[in-house]
Design an enzyme around this catalytic site. Structure first.
Site, PDB file in Angstrom:
ATOM      1  N   HIS A  40      10.364  44.440  34.165  1.00 52.20           N
ATOM      2  CA  HIS A  40      11.738  44.288  34.633  1.00 52.20           C
ATOM      3  C   HIS A  40      12.325  45.644  34.998  1.00 52.20           C
ATOM      4  O   HIS A  40      12.071  46.667  34.349  1.00 52.20           O
ATOM      5  CB  HIS A  40      12.607  43.657  33.544  1.00 52.20           C
ATOM      6  CG  HIS A  40      12.580  42.157  33.549  1.00 52.20           C
ATOM      7  ND1 HIS A  40      12.810  41.415  34.679  1.00 52.20           N
ATOM      8  CD2 HIS A  40      12.357  41.266  32.541  1.00 52.20           C
ATOM      9  CE1 HIS A  40      12.736  40.123  34.378  1.00 52.20           C
ATOM     10  NE2 HIS A  40      12.444  40.011  33.079  1.00 52.20           N
ATOM     11  N   CYS A  83      12.411  45.400  39.871  1.00 54.97           N
ATOM     12  CA  CYS A  83      13.669  45.260  40.598  1.00 54.97           C
ATOM     13  C   CYS A  83      14.468  46.562  40.564  1.00 54.97           C
ATOM     14  O   CYS A  83      14.288  47.390  39.674  1.00 54.97           O
ATOM     15  CB  CYS A  83      14.504  44.139  39.979  1.00 54.97           C
ATOM     16  SG  CYS A  83      13.675  42.538  39.903  1.00 54.97           S
TER      17      CYS A  83
END
Length: 307
Positions: A31, A87
Site C-alpha cells: 500500500h 498508490c
C-alpha cells in the site's frame, strides 16, 4: 515482518557503506498512501507514504523519511534504482527531475523550482513508480502476462518490458511500461524521476550498457575555434526590442578568450549587427555554426558565445 522498524532498518542496511561503483536496488510492492505535509515542501500539502503492516500503531513512512535514509547521504558514484509498485508514489523520494512522455512519445523534463528542492545528493538516484501522486496502483489477477499468481500491475509491466531488452534505455523503459499497462486496460501512469539530469538514451541498468566506443585517433594537431555573436537589434526601433549591451558582451567575451585562454584573432569569428560585414543574419549564424564544428576531431577546443 515488514513493520515500520524493520523496513527502515533494512533501508539503512541497503545504503550503509555504499561507495563509488556500487549499484543498489530497492523494490516495494504494497500500500501507498498520503498524509499531511508538516514541513511545507509539498505543493499539494500531502506527503507520499509507504504503509508498513503496523502503520496503525507505528505510523507510515513518509517521502521525507525515505529521502533522508536513501538519498541524502548517498556518495558520488553510487547508483540507487528504486521501483515502487504502490498508490500515490509519483514523487515518493522527492527527486527534483521528473520525465514526462506525451502520446507521441516526445519527452518533457520538468525540474522542481529551487524553493521546492531538498538538499541535493551526490549519488545517482532513479525511481520508477507505479502511478502519479493522485492515482492508485492496481493489483493484477492471475493470468496477466502469464502470471500464475496475483501480482502488482506495475511490477508485471516492468518484468515484461525489461525481459524483452536487458539493455533498454530510460526512454524505452518508460514508454514500454506505460504502453503495457494501457493495452491491458489499467488507468495508472507510471512515473520516471531522478536526482540528477538523465540522458534518456542511456541504459536503465548500467551493468548492461555496451562498452563505450574508443575515440578515433586524431589525424592532425588540435584546432581551436571560437564564435561570439552579439545582437543589439538595430533593425528595431529604440524602446521596441532594441538592446544596448550585447555587442559589448561580445567584446568582453573576446577579451576573455584572448587574454585568459590565449585564443588568437585567427581562431575567432564574430557576428555583430553594427558591422555590415559581420551581420548576424540567420544564414550567417548557421554558416558560422557549421564553420565552428566542421572537421572536428578529438582534442579540438571549440567555444560558442551568444548575447
Amino acid at each position: 515482518r515488514p513493520t515500520r522498524k524493520n523496513i527502515t532498518t533494512a533501508l539503512k542496511w541497503l545504503v550503509n557503506g555504499a561507495s563509488d561503483g556500487d549499484h543498489l536496488f530497492f523494490h516495494y510492492s504494497g500500500h501507498g498512501s498520503q498524509q499531511d505535509d508538516t514541513d511545507g515542501d509539498e505543493m499539494s500539502g500531502k506527503d507520499d507514504t509507504l504503509v508498513p503492516v503496523d502503520y496503525q500503531q507505528a505510523g507510515m513512512i513518509s517521502d521525507d523519511e525515505l529521502r533522508s535514509i536513501l538519498v541524502t547521504n548517498l556518495p558520488k558514484g553510487v547508483r540507487l534504482t528504486v521501483i515502487l509498485d504502490c498508490c500515490h508514489s509519483g514523487t515518493a523520494l522527492d527527486l527534483p527531475y521528473k520525465i514526462g512522455v506525451d502520446a507521441s512519445n516526445m519527452v518533457e523534463v520538468k525540474k522542481k523550482l529551487p524553493h521546492q528542492m531538498k538538499l541535493p545528493s551526490n549519488g545517482d538516484v532513479v525511481m520508477l513508480s507505479g502511478c502519479m501522486d493522485t492515482q492508485t496502483s492496481a493489483d493484477a489477477g492471475v493470468g496477466l502476462a502469464g502470471n500464475t499468481q496475483s501480482s502488482g500491475a506495475m511490477t508485471t509491466a516492468f518484468k515484461v518490458t525489461i525481459a524483452k531488452k536487458k539493455d533498454i534505455s530510460f526512454h524505452e523503459l518508460i514508454i514500454g511500461v506505460r504502453g503495457f499497462l494501457k493495452t491491458q486496460g489499467f488507468q495508472q501512469v507510471p512515473q520516471l524521476s531522478s536526482e540528477h539530469s538523465l540522458n534518456l538514451g542511456d541504459c536503465f541498468m548500467p551493468e548492461w550498457a555496451p562498452p563505450a566506443a574508443a575515440m578515433p585517433p586524431a589525424t592532425r594537431l588540435p584546432v581551436r575555434k571560437a564564435l561570439s555573436i552579439g545582437i543589439n537589434y538595430y533593425v528595431l526601433p529604440a524602446g521596441q526590442g532594441q538592446l544596448s549591451g550585447c555587442i559589448n558582451d561580445s567584446d568582453t567575451m573576446i577579451g576573455v578568450l584572448k587574454e585568459v585562454f590565449q585564443f588568437q584573432d585567427s581562431q575567432i569569428r564574430r557576428l555583430r549587427d553594427d558591422r555590415k560585414d559581420m551581420m548576424p543574419t540567420k544564414a550567417n549564424i548557421l554558416a558560422s555554426f557549421r564553420w565552428l564544428t566542421d572537421g572536428a576531431q578529438p582534442g579540438d577546443d571549440m567555444f560558442l558565445h551568444y548575447s
